[in-house]
Design a protein around this motif. Structure first.
Motif, mmCIF file in Angstrom:
data_model
loop_
_atom_site.group_PDB
_atom_site.id
_atom_site.type_symbol
_atom_site.label_atom_id
_atom_site.label_comp_id
_atom_site.label_asym_id
_atom_site.label_seq_id
_atom_site.Cartn_x
_atom_site.Cartn_y
_atom_site.Cartn_z
ATOM 1 N N PRO A 174 -92.520 -29.352 -32.340
ATOM 2 C CA PRO A 174 -92.655 -29.133 -30.896
ATOM 3 C C PRO A 174 -94.103 -29.172 -30.416
ATOM 4 N N ALA A 175 -95.036 -28.681 -31.253
ATOM 5 C CA ALA A 175 -96.445 -28.666 -30.860
ATOM 6 C C ALA A 175 -97.051 -30.060 -30.791
ATOM 7 N N ASP A 176 -96.334 -31.081 -31.274
ATOM 8 C CA ASP A 176 -96.830 -32.461 -31.218
ATOM 9 C C ASP A 176 -96.568 -33.108 -29.863
ATOM 10 N N PHE A 177 -95.953 -32.360 -28.935
ATOM 11 C CA PHE A 177 -95.559 -32.930 -27.651
ATOM 12 C C PHE A 177 -96.361 -32.314 -26.506
ATOM 13 N N ALA A 178 -96.278 -32.978 -25.360
ATOM 14 C CA ALA A 178 -96.836 -32.458 -24.104
ATOM 15 C C ALA A 178 -95.758 -32.574 -23.041
ATOM 16 N N MET A 179 -95.835 -31.720 -22.033
ATOM 17 C CA MET A 179 -94.885 -31.752 -20.921
ATOM 18 C C MET A 179 -95.639 -32.171 -19.664
ATOM 19 N N LEU A 180 -95.209 -33.284 -19.065
ATOM 20 C CA LEU A 180 -95.816 -33.795 -17.842
ATOM 21 C C LEU A 180 -95.017 -33.276 -16.652
ATOM 22 N N VAL A 181 -95.701 -32.755 -15.639
ATOM 23 C CA VAL A 181 -95.025 -32.129 -14.509
ATOM 24 C C VAL A 181 -95.521 -32.749 -13.210
ATOM 25 N N THR A 182 -94.579 -33.147 -12.359
ATOM 26 C CA THR A 182 -94.887 -33.669 -11.038
ATOM 27 C C THR A 182 -93.823 -33.161 -10.072
ATOM 28 N N THR A 183 -93.754 -33.717 -8.870
ATOM 29 C CA THR A 183 -92.740 -33.317 -7.895
ATOM 30 C C THR A 183 -92.128 -34.549 -7.245
ATOM 31 N N ILE A 184 -91.003 -34.347 -6.567
ATOM 32 C CA ILE A 184 -90.355 -35.434 -5.824
ATOM 33 C C ILE A 184 -91.328 -36.040 -4.814
ATOM 34 N N ALA A 222 -100.277 -38.858 -10.013
ATOM 35 C CA ALA A 222 -99.137 -38.180 -9.402
ATOM 36 C C ALA A 222 -98.774 -36.896 -10.143
ATOM 37 N N LEU A 223 -99.366 -36.657 -11.295
ATOM 38 C CA LEU A 223 -99.061 -35.454 -12.074
ATOM 39 C C LEU A 223 -99.839 -34.263 -11.532
ATOM 40 N N GLN A 224 -99.174 -33.110 -11.482
ATOM 41 C CA GLN A 224 -99.853 -31.868 -11.128
ATOM 42 C C GLN A 224 -100.295 -31.081 -12.364
ATOM 43 N N LEU A 225 -99.567 -31.273 -13.466
ATOM 44 C CA LEU A 225 -99.815 -30.452 -14.644
ATOM 45 C C LEU A 225 -99.467 -31.225 -15.901
ATOM 46 N N ILE A 226 -100.296 -31.047 -16.925
ATOM 47 C CA ILE A 226 -99.984 -31.483 -18.288
ATOM 48 C C ILE A 226 -100.010 -30.221 -19.139
ATOM 49 N N ALA A 227 -98.851 -29.808 -19.628
ATOM 50 C CA ALA A 227 -98.767 -28.594 -20.446
ATOM 51 C C ALA A 227 -98.696 -28.984 -21.917
ATOM 52 N N VAL A 228 -99.445 -28.270 -22.747
ATOM 53 C CA VAL A 228 -99.464 -28.515 -24.186
ATOM 54 C C VAL A 228 -99.289 -27.195 -24.915
ATOM 55 N N ALA A 229 -99.170 -27.286 -26.246
ATOM 56 C CA ALA A 229 -98.800 -26.110 -27.020
ATOM 57 C C ALA A 229 -99.954 -25.161 -27.285
ATOM 58 N N HIS A 230 -101.177 -25.672 -27.431
ATOM 59 C CA HIS A 230 -102.289 -24.780 -27.773
ATOM 60 C C HIS A 230 -103.624 -25.357 -27.310
ATOM 61 N N GLU A 231 -104.679 -24.553 -27.435
ATOM 62 C CA GLU A 231 -105.987 -24.873 -26.867
ATOM 63 C C GLU A 231 -106.642 -26.114 -27.463
ATOM 64 N N PRO A 232 -106.599 -26.348 -28.796
ATOM 65 C CA PRO A 232 -107.251 -27.558 -29.321
ATOM 66 C C PRO A 232 -106.704 -28.846 -28.706
ATOM 67 N N ILE A 233 -105.377 -28.941 -28.531
ATOM 68 C CA ILE A 233 -104.819 -30.133 -27.896
ATOM 69 C C ILE A 233 -105.214 -30.169 -26.425
#
Length: 264
Positions: free
Chosen positions: A156-166, A222-233
């Motif tokens: 799971p820590a190998d991924f990132a979550m990209l967040v935007t809106t309609i 268009a992205l508001q947020l890129i969430a990742v698992a920890h600080e080094p990433i």
């Protein structure tokens, strides 16, 4: 240290950093006789017409009025894929670096059409970060036939979550109740699509499987947020972004392994 994923500084966000409940001294108990209740029903009113809290159907939630444009959209990608996306400057319909879907799943996406376009020609987003596809991946590939070897081997820590809106991605869009179900309702008509989104906002099961498909590239701007698992990433991704790019935050709860999850 965990960061606020809503863009607030420090620990001012009551969601990410809930404040402790205030301690209230108990009031002294006194015994008083209850006052008699005098009610005068209006003419023609039945006993069943007495006001009572409205019941909420199972799976639905109450809250402020739903605004379609502010609906958050989420897309999980491998960190190596994210680095390639940042280099190009846009999220494309097809994988650049790490393909997460199995060959069979890719073939199904290439043959299924939404509004005259193959599913593989869209960029897919989910309505919540805890979507069924992400739960499958972070649980180790509960439905292995949908996912590639790379997806099943990743942590799971190998991924990132990209967040935007309609509002940020804009219309036209395709909204699908459940892309895995060939009989699920799909529409690109804006009033119908907005109604599907409103229905999903009130139903937890729909929220976890519904998808919004964008029939074009989505720019990184268009992205508001890129969430990742920890600080080094987080620091690695921040170094790749231009000034004024989307916020990057470490938010471990979204990436906690969930080996007990067996499917919705």
């Amino acid at each position: 240290m965990a960061e606020c994923i809503h863009g607030l500084e420090g620990t001012s966000c009551d969601v990410c950093f809930p404040k402790p409940a205030p301690v209230v001294a108990p009031k002294p108990r006194t015994r008083t006789a209850p006052a008699p209740r005098l009610t005068t029903p209006r003419a023609g009113a039945s006993r069943s017409a007495v006001a009572r809290p409205s019941a909420t159907r199972a799976g639905e939630r109450s809250g402020p009025p739903y605004v379609v444009g502010t609906q958050r959209l989420h897309r999980f990608v491998h960190v190596r894929e994210l680095e390639a996306i940042l280099t190009v400057g846009a999220i494309g319909p097809e994988s650049i670096e790490v393909e997460l879907l199995s060959p069979a799943a890719l073939e199904r996406r290439a043959t299924r059409e939404f509004d005259g376009r193959a599913a593989s020609e869209h960029v897919a987003f989910t309505l919540v970060p805890e979507s069924e596809p992400w739960e499958e991946v972070r649980s180790g590939g509960a439905r292995a036939r949908r996912w590639s070897d790379a997806a099943r081997a990743a942590r799971p820590a190998d991924f990132a979550m990209l967040v935007t809106t309609i509002d940020a991605v804009g219309w036209p869009l395709v909204v699908c109740d459940d892309p895995a179900d060939p009989t699920a309702r799909v529409t690109s008509d804006r009033p119908s699509a907005e109604e599907l989104l409103r229905r999903a906002s009130r139903d937890e099961e729909r929220r976890r499987v519904a998808e919004v498909l964008v029939p074009r590239e989505v720019p990184v701007s268009a992205l508001q947020l890129i969430a990742v698992a920890h600080e080094p990433i987080r620091d690695r991704i921040r170094a790749l972004l231009p000034k004024g790019g989307p916020r990057v935050a470490a938010h471990p709860p979204w990436f906690t392994p969930n080996p007990e999850w067996t499917g919705a």
